[in-house]
Design an enzyme around this catalytic site. Sequence first.
Site, PDB file in Angstrom:
ATOM      1  N   GLY A   1       2.732 -68.420 -42.387  1.00  0.00           N
ATOM      2  CA  GLY A   1       3.522 -67.877 -41.290  1.00  0.00           C
ATOM      3  C   GLY A   1       4.981 -67.678 -41.640  1.00  0.00           C
ATOM      4  O   GLY A   1       5.777 -67.292 -40.790  1.00  0.00           O
ATOM      5  N   CYS A   2       5.334 -67.955 -42.882  1.00  0.00           N
ATOM      6  CA  CYS A   2       6.711 -67.761 -43.334  1.00  0.00           C
ATOM      7  C   CYS A   2       6.764 -66.521 -44.221  1.00  0.00           C
ATOM      8  O   CYS A   2       5.868 -66.300 -45.029  1.00  0.00           O
ATOM      9  CB  CYS A   2       7.193 -68.967 -44.133  1.00  0.00           C
ATOM     10  SG  CYS A   2       7.234 -70.496 -43.188  1.00  0.00           S
ATOM     11  N   ALA A   3       7.813 -65.725 -44.073  1.00  0.00           N
ATOM     12  CA  ALA A   3       7.969 -64.542 -44.913  1.00  0.00           C
ATOM     13  C   ALA A   3       8.234 -64.952 -46.358  1.00  0.00           C
ATOM     14  O   ALA A   3       7.793 -64.294 -47.294  1.00  0.00           O
ATOM     15  CB  ALA A   3       9.100 -63.665 -44.394  1.00  0.00           C
ATOM     16  N   SER A   4       8.951 -66.050 -46.545  1.00  0.00           N
ATOM     17  CA  SER A   4       9.229 -66.591 -47.873  1.00  0.00           C
ATOM     18  C   SER A   4       8.119 -67.563 -48.258  1.00  0.00           C
ATOM     19  O   SER A   4       7.323 -67.974 -47.423  1.00  0.00           O
ATOM     20  CB  SER A   4      10.559 -67.341 -47.876  1.00  0.00           C
ATOM     21  OG  SER A   4      11.594 -66.515 -47.429  1.00  0.00           O
TER      22      SER A   4
END
Length: 141
Positions: A49-52
Amino acid sequence: MATEAFEDIAETFEFLDDWEERYRHVIEMGKAMAPLDPAFQVPATKVEGCASQVWFLPRIDGTGAGARFDFQGDSDAMIVRGLIAILHALYSGLTVAEVLKVDAGAELGRLGLDDHLSSQRSNGLKAMIGRIRKLAKEAAA
């Protein structure tokens, strides 16, 4: 119910004049964190769920609701490493029962992060908080 370490961050944020300085401070906090050993940067520790790229390695001392919660985290983005450092200050050293009582939205709201992070970063921060709560729930069981 914030830790002393988190209160220190909140006081520093009040002292800093603008968001450019606050962002620099967040990045510096991320740089100061020890990196997570690459051997632990695996799918099992990855926060979805994190872009990174983000990884959390829990360290639970004890058993049940009274177990002490800690974690090590890392990211490939410096601002996200800083957000991990803030979450570490918010949660580290609490019991798993206390972790579940923390109102992360309210505590982080004191820093004004919700108004100054992109929607992607805000979603990633929520995913990291969700992972911390999941780890605490599992440890409390």
